[in-house]
Scaffold this active site. Structure first.
Site, PDB file in Angstrom:
ATOM      1  N   GLU A  43      35.370  45.067  51.483  1.00  0.00           N
ATOM      2  CA  GLU A  43      35.139  44.297  52.716  1.00  0.00           C
ATOM      3  C   GLU A  43      33.752  44.588  53.289  1.00  0.00           C
ATOM      4  O   GLU A  43      33.031  43.665  53.690  1.00  0.00           O
ATOM      5  CB  GLU A  43      36.234  44.673  53.725  1.00  0.00           C
ATOM      6  CG  GLU A  43      36.219  43.874  55.009  1.00  0.00           C
ATOM      7  CD  GLU A  43      37.475  44.172  55.840  1.00  0.00           C
ATOM      8  OE1 GLU A  43      38.420  44.804  55.326  1.00  0.00           O
ATOM      9  OE2 GLU A  43      37.510  43.758  57.008  1.00  0.00           O
ATOM     10  N   ASP A  94      42.480  41.634  43.063  1.00  0.00           N
ATOM     11  CA  ASP A  94      41.818  40.915  41.961  1.00  0.00           C
ATOM     12  C   ASP A  94      42.339  39.478  41.925  1.00  0.00           C
ATOM     13  O   ASP A  94      43.553  39.258  41.955  1.00  0.00           O
ATOM     14  CB  ASP A  94      42.129  41.613  40.634  1.00  0.00           C
ATOM     15  CG  ASP A  94      41.572  43.036  40.603  1.00  0.00           C
ATOM     16  OD1 ASP A  94      40.475  43.247  41.158  1.00  0.00           O
ATOM     17  OD2 ASP A  94      42.232  43.925  40.047  1.00  0.00           O
ATOM     18  N   LYS A 117      42.171  32.949  35.784  1.00  0.00           N
ATOM     19  CA  LYS A 117      42.742  32.156  34.670  1.00  0.00           C
ATOM     20  C   LYS A 117      44.236  31.951  34.887  1.00  0.00           C
ATOM     21  O   LYS A 117      44.958  32.891  35.225  1.00  0.00           O
ATOM     22  CB  LYS A 117      42.515  32.873  33.342  1.00  0.00           C
ATOM     23  CG  LYS A 117      41.061  32.890  32.959  1.00  0.00           C
ATOM     24  CD  LYS A 117      40.858  33.419  31.569  1.00  0.00           C
ATOM     25  CE  LYS A 117      39.358  33.410  31.276  1.00  0.00           C
ATOM     26  NZ  LYS A 117      38.921  34.534  30.501  1.00  0.00           N
ATOM     27  N   GLU A 141      47.120  52.719  43.182  1.00  0.00           N
ATOM     28  CA  GLU A 141      45.939  52.257  42.423  1.00  0.00           C
ATOM     29  C   GLU A 141      46.199  52.541  40.946  1.00  0.00           C
ATOM     30  O   GLU A 141      46.712  53.604  40.603  1.00  0.00           O
ATOM     31  CB  GLU A 141      44.687  52.995  42.939  1.00  0.00           C
ATOM     32  CG  GLU A 141      43.441  52.855  42.098  1.00  0.00           C
ATOM     33  CD  GLU A 141      43.025  51.412  41.829  1.00  0.00           C
ATOM     34  OE1 GLU A 141      42.924  50.605  42.767  1.00  0.00           O
ATOM     35  OE2 GLU A 141      42.827  51.096  40.633  1.00  0.00           O
TER      36      GLU A 141
HETATM   37  N1  SAM Z   1      41.410  47.325  48.119  1.00  0.00           N
HETATM   38  C1  SAM Z   1      40.131  47.890  47.719  1.00  0.00           C
HETATM   39  C2  SAM Z   1      39.036  47.342  48.579  1.00  0.00           C
HETATM   40  O1  SAM Z   1      39.261  46.322  49.253  1.00  0.00           O
HETATM   41  O2  SAM Z   1      37.947  47.943  48.606  1.00  0.00           O
HETATM   42  C3  SAM Z   1      39.846  47.620  46.217  1.00  0.00           C
HETATM   43  C4  SAM Z   1      39.721  46.177  45.841  1.00  0.00           C
HETATM   44  S1  SAM Z   1      39.524  45.955  44.069  1.00  0.00           S
HETATM   45  C5  SAM Z   1      38.904  44.335  43.922  1.00  0.00           C
HETATM   46  C6  SAM Z   1      41.188  45.768  43.545  1.00  0.00           C
HETATM   47  C7  SAM Z   1      41.836  47.076  43.157  1.00  0.00           C
HETATM   48  O3  SAM Z   1      43.208  46.840  42.894  1.00  0.00           O
HETATM   49  C8  SAM Z   1      41.258  47.676  41.891  1.00  0.00           C
HETATM   50  O4  SAM Z   1      40.903  49.020  42.128  1.00  0.00           O
HETATM   51  C9  SAM Z   1      42.384  47.551  40.865  1.00  0.00           C
HETATM   52  O5  SAM Z   1      42.376  48.595  39.914  1.00  0.00           O
HETATM   53  C10 SAM Z   1      43.604  47.595  41.759  1.00  0.00           C
HETATM   54  N2  SAM Z   1      44.782  46.906  41.203  1.00  0.00           N
HETATM   55  C11 SAM Z   1      44.822  45.648  40.721  1.00  0.00           C
HETATM   56  N3  SAM Z   1      46.058  45.346  40.276  1.00  0.00           N
HETATM   57  C12 SAM Z   1      46.817  46.460  40.490  1.00  0.00           C
HETATM   58  C13 SAM Z   1      48.172  46.783  40.221  1.00  0.00           C
HETATM   59  N4  SAM Z   1      48.990  45.899  39.623  1.00  0.00           N
HETATM   60  N5  SAM Z   1      48.627  48.002  40.561  1.00  0.00           N
HETATM   61  C14 SAM Z   1      47.787  48.909  41.154  1.00  0.00           C
HETATM   62  N6  SAM Z   1      46.483  48.661  41.419  1.00  0.00           N
HETATM   63  C15 SAM Z   1      46.004  47.457  41.094  1.00  0.00           C
END
Ligand code: SAM
Length: 214
Positions: free
Chosen positions: A195, A118, A122, A69
């Site tokens: 989820e 995420d 864009k 994370e």
């Molecule tokens: N997987 C979790 C869930 O389903 O509850 C969190 C989903 S959240 C939308 C996406 C997470 O991915 C965020 O906490 C973000 O900081 C992390 N994240 C996004 N890109 C990342 C990267 N390149 N490396 C590490 N973490 C990343």
């Protein structure tokens, strides 16, 4: 995020180096030594507050789990779960997975989970999507032959994009797809924080299982 909370997160992370690996590059190729066993390594990128990685470790003691994370303020919530009820088969890394090849060696990872990543809608940010060709190339270098990528998302555009990227990739074959995971939910499914929220709101959960061809 208030400064006080950031400071709390940083301090807590540095107080528990057994749970949050502070220098992950030092363990490249040697993760099993850190776990002190030969169990296979499973990785979740973007583990957020850690519900999935924690419960995966709890219900699968025969495997090792690593949650990655990028934000202190988020991973600290995963750390709190481990502090409350320790598990010796789960480790956390505060790291940007863009550089994942700096922390894992060839063939080191047997299963990769991408949960509610995420969507980066864009076009100019598309390289940041965790299923972009750039990321798939990185995964190709660290995954064993036959390794699995499991992806769940509520975002149809990211689902469609990911299907295309896996399909176009030389390294992966799609072996399962669902447009509504909860219609035929596998008993082994572990819900993530996001989820739980999306299911409560009756959103469809899209799912892709891809296999590394080697
Ligand atoms: N997987 C979790 C869930 O389903 O509850 C969190 C989903 S959240 C939308 C996406 C997470 O991915 C965020 O906490 C973000 O900081 C992390 N994240 C996004 N890109 C990342 C990267 N390149 N490396 C590490 N973490 C990343």
């Amino acid at each position: 995020m208030r400064l006080r909370n950031v400071k709390y997160a940083k301090e807590l992370i540095h107080s528990y180096p057994d749970y949050v690996v502070l220098k992950p590059k030092n363990h490249k190729g040697k993760w099993r030594d850190l776990f002190e066993n030969k169990k296979p390594i499973q990785v979740e990128i973007g583990c957020g507050k850690g519900k999935f990685i924690y419960e995966s470790g709890l219900y699968n003691p025969e495997k090792n789990f690593i949650g990655i994370e990028k934000f202190d303020s988020v991973i600290v919530r995963a750390l709190e779960k481990l502090i409350l009820e320790p598990l010796d088969n789960v480790k956390l890394i505060r790291f940007d997975a863009t550089h994942i090849n700096d922390i894992f060696k060839e063939n080191e990872v047997e299963h990769l989970y991408l949960n509610f990543s995420d969507p980066w809608p864009k076009l100019r940010h598309s390289k940041r999507r965790l299923t972009s060709p750039q990321f798939l190339e990185k995964y190709h270098h660290i995954l064993k032959d036959g390794a699995i990528i499991d992806m769940k998302t509520d975002n149809y555009a990211l689902f469609e994009y990911s299907l295309m990227m896996f399909n176009q990739s030389d390294y992966f074959a799609i072996i399962d797809v669902s447009l509504d995971l909860y219609k035929d939910l596998p008993a082994t499914n572990i819900q993530t924080e996001f989820e739980m929220k999306f299911v409560e709101e009756n959103n469809a959960i899209y799912y892709i299982k891809a296999q590394h061809k080697g």
